[in-house]
Design a protein around this motif. Structure first.
Motif, PDB file in Angstrom:
ATOM      1  N   MET A   1      -3.599  -2.047   0.832  1.00  0.00           N
ATOM      2  CA  MET A   1      -2.183  -2.143   1.171  1.00  0.00           C
ATOM      3  C   MET A   1      -1.951  -1.600   2.573  1.00  0.00           C
ATOM      4  SD  MET A   1       0.715  -3.122   0.120  1.00  0.00           S
ATOM      5  CE  MET A   1       2.454  -2.891   0.215  1.00  0.00           C
ATOM      6  N   THR A   3       0.377   0.067   5.480  1.00  0.00           N
ATOM      7  CA  THR A   3       1.503   0.977   5.650  1.00  0.00           C
ATOM      8  C   THR A   3       1.951   0.923   7.098  1.00  0.00           C
ATOM      9  OG1 THR A   3       0.662   2.453   3.933  1.00  0.00           O
ATOM     10  CG2 THR A   3       2.275   3.377   5.453  1.00  0.00           C
ATOM     11  N   ASP A  26       1.852  -8.038   3.383  1.00  0.00           N
ATOM     12  CA  ASP A  26       2.655  -7.101   2.602  1.00  0.00           C
ATOM     13  C   ASP A  26       2.421  -5.701   3.140  1.00  0.00           C
ATOM     14  OD1 ASP A  26       3.738  -8.980   0.842  1.00  0.00           O
ATOM     15  OD2 ASP A  26       1.991  -8.859  -0.482  1.00  0.00           O
ATOM     16  N   TYR A  27       3.486  -4.927   3.253  1.00  0.00           N
ATOM     17  CA  TYR A  27       3.345  -3.565   3.773  1.00  0.00           C
ATOM     18  C   TYR A  27       4.391  -2.653   3.156  1.00  0.00           C
ATOM     19  CZ  TYR A  27       7.299  -4.780   6.759  1.00  0.00           C
ATOM     20  OH  TYR A  27       8.523  -5.187   7.217  1.00  0.00           O
ATOM     21  N   THR A  28       4.090  -1.376   3.211  1.00  0.00           N
ATOM     22  CA  THR A  28       5.027  -0.337   2.795  1.00  0.00           C
ATOM     23  C   THR A  28       5.575   0.294   4.066  1.00  0.00           C
ATOM     24  OG1 THR A  28       3.742   0.104   0.815  1.00  0.00           O
ATOM     25  CG2 THR A  28       5.261   1.835   1.526  1.00  0.00           C
ATOM     26  N   TYR A  29       6.884   0.469   4.133  1.00  0.00           N
ATOM     27  CA  TYR A  29       7.526   1.070   5.307  1.00  0.00           C
ATOM     28  C   TYR A  29       7.738   2.566   5.055  1.00  0.00           C
ATOM     29  CZ  TYR A  29      10.720   1.572   9.264  1.00  0.00           C
ATOM     30  OH  TYR A  29      11.298   1.945  10.443  1.00  0.00           O
ATOM     31  N   VAL A  30       7.297   3.384   6.006  1.00  0.00           N
ATOM     32  CA  VAL A  30       7.502   4.827   5.928  1.00  0.00           C
ATOM     33  C   VAL A  30       8.294   5.259   7.158  1.00  0.00           C
ATOM     34  CG1 VAL A  30       6.396   7.100   5.857  1.00  0.00           C
ATOM     35  CG2 VAL A  30       5.353   5.176   4.647  1.00  0.00           C
TER      36      VAL A  30
END
Length: 117
Positions: A1, A3, A26-30
């Protein structure tokens, strides 16, 4: 995944997000200020970037300029630089994008195509 560490008002972060979405990544935003990476996380990101540590500093940011960090850096160890970066998310160049294997800092279409394309 994947980030993406970013700052919502940052136009460069928005360009990176747009590129990732267009490529179907697809990515996770921090939020880099609200959830600033720890010293240990930054050390890992740095190792996986193949960049000099100074490239992680947001040299155009107000905090960097107002605190005179440019003049401090040559006298700081890598450990002290990592501590400084972890102390304030506004000191970090953004976006930082990682998948745990590799890391990019900043955004250019060429580097993103080479690494994430």
């Amino acid at each position: 995944m994947v980030t993406l560490y970013g700052y919502p008002p940052c136009s460069t972060c928005k360009k990176a997000e747009k590129w990732l979405k267009a490529q179907g990544v697809d990515y996770t935003y921090v939020h880099i200020v609200e959830s600033t990476p720890t010293k240990e996380q930054l050390a890992e990101l740095w190792k996986k970037s193949d960049l000099p540590l100074k490239k992680f500093f947001n040299t155009s940011g107000q905090v960097y300029r107002n605190e005179g960090i440019k003049d401090q850096l040559p006298n700081l160890s890598e450990d002290e630089q990592l501590e400084l970066l972890a102390s304030n998310g506004m000191l970090l160049k953004r976006p930082i994008v990682t998948n745990g294997e590799k890391t990019t800092v900043g955004f250019s279409e060429k580097s993103f195509t080479d690494v994430w394309g």
